[in-house]
Design a protein around this motif. Structure first.
Motif, PDB file in Angstrom:
ATOM      1  N   VAL A  62      -2.560  58.587  53.869  1.00 53.69           N
ATOM      2  CA  VAL A  62      -2.386  60.006  53.518  1.00 53.69           C
ATOM      3  C   VAL A  62      -0.936  60.448  53.720  1.00 53.69           C
ATOM      4  CG1 VAL A  62      -4.778  60.734  53.786  1.00 53.69           C
ATOM      5  CG2 VAL A  62      -3.281  60.669  55.784  1.00 53.69           C
ATOM      6  N   ASP A  63      -0.022  59.549  53.380  1.00 52.31           N
ATOM      7  CA  ASP A  63       1.402  59.891  53.326  1.00 52.31           C
ATOM      8  C   ASP A  63       2.022  60.264  54.668  1.00 52.31           C
ATOM      9  OD1 ASP A  63       2.844  59.472  51.099  1.00 52.31           O
ATOM     10  OD2 ASP A  63       2.690  61.495  50.294  1.00 52.31           O
ATOM     11  N   SER A  64       1.691  59.558  55.707  1.00 56.45           N
ATOM     12  CA  SER A  64       2.357  59.820  56.980  1.00 56.45           C
ATOM     13  C   SER A  64       2.608  58.497  57.700  1.00 56.45           C
ATOM     14  CB  SER A  64       1.535  60.772  57.859  1.00 56.45           C
ATOM     15  OG  SER A  64       0.296  60.204  58.192  1.00 56.45           O
ATOM     16  N   SER A  65       3.563  58.518  58.607  1.00 55.52           N
ATOM     17  CA  SER A  65       3.834  57.353  59.430  1.00 55.52           C
ATOM     18  C   SER A  65       4.147  57.821  60.847  1.00 55.52           C
ATOM     19  CB  SER A  65       4.970  56.511  58.845  1.00 55.52           C
ATOM     20  OG  SER A  65       6.090  57.296  58.557  1.00 55.52           O
ATOM     21  N   TRP A  66       3.794  56.990  61.791  1.00 54.49           N
ATOM     22  CA  TRP A  66       3.802  57.361  63.202  1.00 54.49           C
ATOM     23  C   TRP A  66       4.399  56.256  64.054  1.00 54.49           C
ATOM     24  CZ3 TRP A  66       1.351  62.026  64.563  1.00 54.49           C
ATOM     25  CH2 TRP A  66       0.662  62.655  63.516  1.00 54.49           C
ATOM     26  N   VAL A  67       5.065  56.649  65.140  1.00 53.86           N
ATOM     27  CA  VAL A  67       5.537  55.704  66.147  1.00 53.86           C
ATOM     28  C   VAL A  67       4.555  55.782  67.315  1.00 53.86           C
ATOM     29  CG1 VAL A  67       7.361  55.178  67.812  1.00 53.86           C
ATOM     30  CG2 VAL A  67       7.949  55.884  65.486  1.00 53.86           C
ATOM     31  N   ILE A  68       4.166  54.615  67.809  1.00 53.10           N
ATOM     32  CA  ILE A  68       3.202  54.533  68.911  1.00 53.10           C
ATOM     33  C   ILE A  68       3.830  53.739  70.039  1.00 53.10           C
ATOM     34  CG2 ILE A  68       0.923  53.712  69.592  1.00 53.10           C
ATOM     35  CD1 ILE A  68       0.256  53.884  66.520  1.00 53.10           C
ATOM     36  N   ASP A  69       3.768  54.290  71.232  1.00 55.45           N
ATOM     37  CA  ASP A  69       4.196  53.584  72.438  1.00 55.45           C
ATOM     38  C   ASP A  69       2.917  53.194  73.172  1.00 55.45           C
ATOM     39  OD1 ASP A  69       4.930  52.841  75.025  1.00 55.45           O
ATOM     40  OD2 ASP A  69       6.553  54.299  75.137  1.00 55.45           O
ATOM     41  N   PHE A  70       2.481  51.956  72.974  1.00 51.99           N
ATOM     42  CA  PHE A  70       1.226  51.503  73.566  1.00 51.99           C
ATOM     43  C   PHE A  70       1.298  51.434  75.087  1.00 51.99           C
ATOM     44  CE2 PHE A  70       0.565  49.746  69.272  1.00 51.99           C
ATOM     45  CZ  PHE A  70      -0.704  50.253  69.023  1.00 51.99           C
ATOM     46  N   SER A  71       2.445  51.090  75.633  1.00 50.88           N
ATOM     47  CA  SER A  71       2.548  50.909  77.086  1.00 50.88           C
ATOM     48  C   SER A  71       2.366  52.224  77.839  1.00 50.88           C
ATOM     49  CB  SER A  71       3.878  50.255  77.463  1.00 50.88           C
ATOM     50  OG  SER A  71       4.953  51.120  77.181  1.00 50.88           O
ATOM     51  N   ARG A  72       2.793  53.337  77.242  1.00 52.13           N
ATOM     52  CA  ARG A  72       2.669  54.635  77.914  1.00 52.13           C
ATOM     53  C   ARG A  72       1.609  55.531  77.275  1.00 52.13           C
ATOM     54  NH1 ARG A  72       8.353  57.216  78.107  1.00 52.13           N
ATOM     55  NH2 ARG A  72       8.392  56.507  75.958  1.00 52.13           N
ATOM     56  N   GLY A  73       0.940  55.049  76.232  1.00 54.55           N
ATOM     57  CA  GLY A  73      -0.103  55.837  75.575  1.00 54.55           C
ATOM     58  C   GLY A  73       0.460  57.083  74.904  1.00 54.55           C
ATOM     59  N   MET A  74       1.563  56.916  74.160  1.00 53.15           N
ATOM     60  CA  MET A  74       2.237  58.057  73.545  1.00 53.15           C
ATOM     61  C   MET A  74       2.380  57.841  72.037  1.00 53.15           C
ATOM     62  SD  MET A  74       5.189  58.610  76.394  1.00 53.15           S
ATOM     63  CE  MET A  74       5.283  60.373  76.623  1.00 53.15           C
ATOM     64  N   ILE A  75       2.432  58.972  71.305  1.00 56.33           N
ATOM     65  CA  ILE A  75       2.607  58.919  69.857  1.00 56.33           C
ATOM     66  C   ILE A  75       3.588  60.002  69.405  1.00 56.33           C
ATOM     67  CG2 ILE A  75       0.336  57.952  69.382  1.00 56.33           C
ATOM     68  CD1 ILE A  75      -0.643  60.721  68.659  1.00 56.33           C
ATOM     69  N   ALA A  76       4.146  59.784  68.215  1.00 57.11           N
ATOM     70  CA  ALA A  76       5.028  60.780  67.594  1.00 57.11           C
ATOM     71  C   ALA A  76       5.012  60.553  66.089  1.00 57.11           C
ATOM     72  CB  ALA A  76       6.449  60.654  68.121  1.00 57.11           C
ATOM     73  N   PRO A  77       5.009  61.624  65.315  1.00 49.46           N
ATOM     74  CA  PRO A  77       5.087  61.461  63.867  1.00 49.46           C
ATOM     75  C   PRO A  77       6.508  61.096  63.449  1.00 49.46           C
ATOM     76  CG  PRO A  77       5.104  63.777  64.434  1.00 49.46           C
ATOM     77  CD  PRO A  77       4.907  63.024  65.712  1.00 49.46           C
ATOM     78  N   HIS A  78       6.617  60.242  62.452  1.00 51.98           N
ATOM     79  CA  HIS A  78       7.930  59.887  61.917  1.00 51.98           C
ATOM     80  C   HIS A  78       8.144  60.500  60.537  1.00 51.98           C
ATOM     81  CE1 HIS A  78      10.793  56.925  59.946  1.00 51.98           C
ATOM     82  NE2 HIS A  78      11.518  57.570  60.823  1.00 51.98           N
ATOM     83  N   ARG A  79       7.180  60.360  59.657  1.00 54.51           N
ATOM     84  CA  ARG A  79       7.208  60.981  58.331  1.00 54.51           C
ATOM     85  C   ARG A  79       5.836  61.597  58.085  1.00 54.51           C
ATOM     86  NH1 ARG A  79      12.281  60.211  57.883  1.00 54.51           N
ATOM     87  NH2 ARG A  79      13.145  58.336  56.969  1.00 54.51           N
TER      88      ARG A  79
END
Length: 142
Positions: A55-72
């Motif tokens: 659905v036209d989005s991309s995300w960065v995931i930090d598995f070690s700290r359980g964190m996410i952020a949208p990129h596009r």
């Protein structure tokens, strides 16, 4: 026209889980699992992931700290008074964040803060509220 959409259960090192994508549409019409097998890239050490959705989005995931952020991402905004809507595709920028990541040879410049999975919906809603207000002001204002 209809489509089937699925969320995604993400489990990282030490069985850490990212739950945000469980009830988000990540995969569409992927009965054979082709996109599911290729939608995430991992860093060499497996700590970071880059998720591309249908659905036209991309995300960065930090598995070690359980964190996410949208990129596009794509944001749709509807204005009932004009019976119109507008859509923008952008790299969200929030809270003066600037981080660089490398995932499978892809260099990523992130301008949205990595946020703990459980706190992300609130932070994301704050960003979307501000951004939709800006879109209203820029596009729908006479």
């Amino acid at each position: 026209m209809g489509a089937e959409g699925w969320g995604l259960l993400l489990t990282g090192p030490n069985q850490s889980r990212i739950n945000y994508f469980n009830d988000q549409i990540v995969l569409v019409n992927d009965d054979e699992g082709v996109h599911a097998r290729s939608c995430i890239r991992l860093s060499d050490n497996g700590v970071y992931g880059y998720l591309t959705t249908a659905v036209d989005s991309s995300w960065v995931i930090d598995f070690s700290r359980g964190m996410i952020a949208p990129h596009r991402i794509s944001i749709q905004q509807r204005h009932d008074g004009y019976d119109e809507s507008v859509s923008v595709h952008e790299q969200p920028a929030f809270k003066r964040t600037r981080q660089y990541f490398s995932v499978s040879g892809k260099h990523i410049y992130l301008t949205f803060p990595l946020t703990r999975d459980e706190d992300f919906p609130k932070v994301w809603e704050e960003y979307l509220s501000i951004r939709r207000r800006q879109i209203d002001e820029l596009y729908f204002r006479n």
